[in-house]
Design an enzyme around this catalytic site. Sequence first.
Site, PDB file in Angstrom:
ATOM      1  N   HIS A 157     -38.300  16.538 -13.402  1.00 37.72           N
ATOM      2  CA  HIS A 157     -37.649  15.249 -13.128  1.00 37.72           C
ATOM      3  C   HIS A 157     -36.736  14.832 -14.281  1.00 37.72           C
ATOM      4  O   HIS A 157     -36.459  13.649 -14.457  1.00 37.72           O
ATOM      5  CB  HIS A 157     -38.681  14.146 -12.864  1.00 37.72           C
ATOM      6  N   SER A 278      -9.558  16.176 -26.656  1.00 36.75           N
ATOM      7  CA  SER A 278      -9.034  15.044 -25.899  1.00 36.75           C
ATOM      8  C   SER A 278      -7.630  14.717 -26.386  1.00 36.75           C
ATOM      9  O   SER A 278      -7.321  14.855 -27.577  1.00 36.75           O
ATOM     10  CB  SER A 278      -9.942  13.820 -26.083  1.00 36.75           C
ATOM     11  N   LYS A 284     -13.427  14.327 -29.902  1.00 40.18           N
ATOM     12  CA  LYS A 284     -14.074  14.909 -28.717  1.00 40.18           C
ATOM     13  C   LYS A 284     -14.094  16.431 -28.749  1.00 40.18           C
ATOM     14  O   LYS A 284     -13.161  17.094 -29.184  1.00 40.18           O
ATOM     15  CB  LYS A 284     -13.361  14.455 -27.439  1.00 40.18           C
ATOM     16  N   GLU A 291     -18.035  22.786 -17.204  1.00 45.23           N
ATOM     17  CA  GLU A 291     -17.718  21.837 -16.141  1.00 45.23           C
ATOM     18  C   GLU A 291     -16.940  22.514 -15.015  1.00 45.23           C
ATOM     19  O   GLU A 291     -17.159  22.237 -13.825  1.00 45.23           O
ATOM     20  CB  GLU A 291     -16.919  20.667 -16.716  1.00 45.23           C
TER      21      GLU A 291
END
Length: 461
Positions: A157, A278, A284, A291
């Site tokens: 979970h 970024s 970043k 992704e």
Amino acid sequence: MSNTMWGGRFESGPDAIMAEINASIDFDRRLYRQDITASKAHAAMLADQGIISAADADAIGRGLDAVLAEIEAGTFEFSRALEDIHMNVESRLAVLIGPAAGRLHTARSRNDQVATDFKLWVRDAIDGLDGRLADYQRALAETALAHAGTVMPGFTHLQTAQPVTFGHHLLAYVEMAARDRGRLADARTRLNECPLGSAALAGTSFPLDRHKTAAALGFARPTANSLDAVSDRDFVLETLSAAAITAMHLSRFAEEIVIWTSPLVGFLKLSDKFTTGSSIMPQKRNPDAAELVRAKTGRICGALTALLMVMKGLPLAYQKDMQEDKEGAMDALAALDLSLVAMTGMVRDMTPDTERMRAAAGAGYATATDLADWLVRVLKMPFREAHHVTGRIVQAAEKAGVDLADLPLAAMQAVEPRITEAVFGVLTVDAAVESRASYGGTAPANVRSQATAWLERLAAG
């Protein structure tokens, strides 16, 4: 003008829109090698059976080799007016060798031709994906072996559950990839029947030797029913199904990489090779490769769904709808191939923060099950009672603001007087993972054994 390859029945050419929707050469040109290979096998068989002359078969073979050389050199001019790869190849062959080219299409149809070509292409794609999956497994197993004793939290979970090792976690994906390879191998076995010679739908009156062409093309046997042979796309669906499951497995791991590389978690670092920055935030480091692997699962699953919808209402035998079998499948399998390369690269590139993993493994009362097991093993307490007692001790630790290993013995004895100092021997994360020595468990010795066995299996092929 009507199409010169099939237009005897027609007085004029198709409308521009008809030509646009009908043409498939923009994507099925990728079948050129398979089309030429199958055509050479067909011509050789026709000559062996006395259906065409040996001289014509030789001319066809040489001409097809010349066409192949032109395509691979980038000098071949594909024509959308000729619709597909089959007509493009045959048309160029006619220019190169003359009327003998017209004998190549004896006893076959574009229906069995395209089914054969695409089976050959999908078979090659499966073989390529199997190699990619083996590389991915190897990277995972090598990293697992190096981190057989690296402790991290295991989750259910997405909540801290029990300590595991990083190596054990990686080996879970090795097992998934093994099943993925098995599904692809099963799909390959089932598709390995040759449709060539089924002609349009009913077979042919020519005395073909379909077993000879099947063997020449590496198929196990010819297809047994001509109607099924030209209208079957199960081989694409099954391969896409296996691909979709594989992509789902990659996406699960990609999601974990995204989570673990977040500064909030900080379990992993990826180098500049697999991250981007970024345009506005200089600090970043984005896990874009992971992704994108996660996202490509959508197009792979989408290709499967799209082809299922194409096929679901088609009566026997071939229908032009089936032209939609290639573009999505080719795109999906290419996306999966790229995803596997990217995931393999990330596995080799990732650097775990072992101290942060260890600290997280001990948080959240992750050794509570070990305490319950100790109560069962040492105090002979029924597990349900031990579960209840452990829950009360966890509650006491939570109120005191300490981990289980730091809760005073007296506090534990206030819940269960028979608990002794020996209990602290099972409350460390190292003791927890060491104790999970059952077959398939997370114990470092198990992980080393499993990782070594996988590497030996992969080395053996």
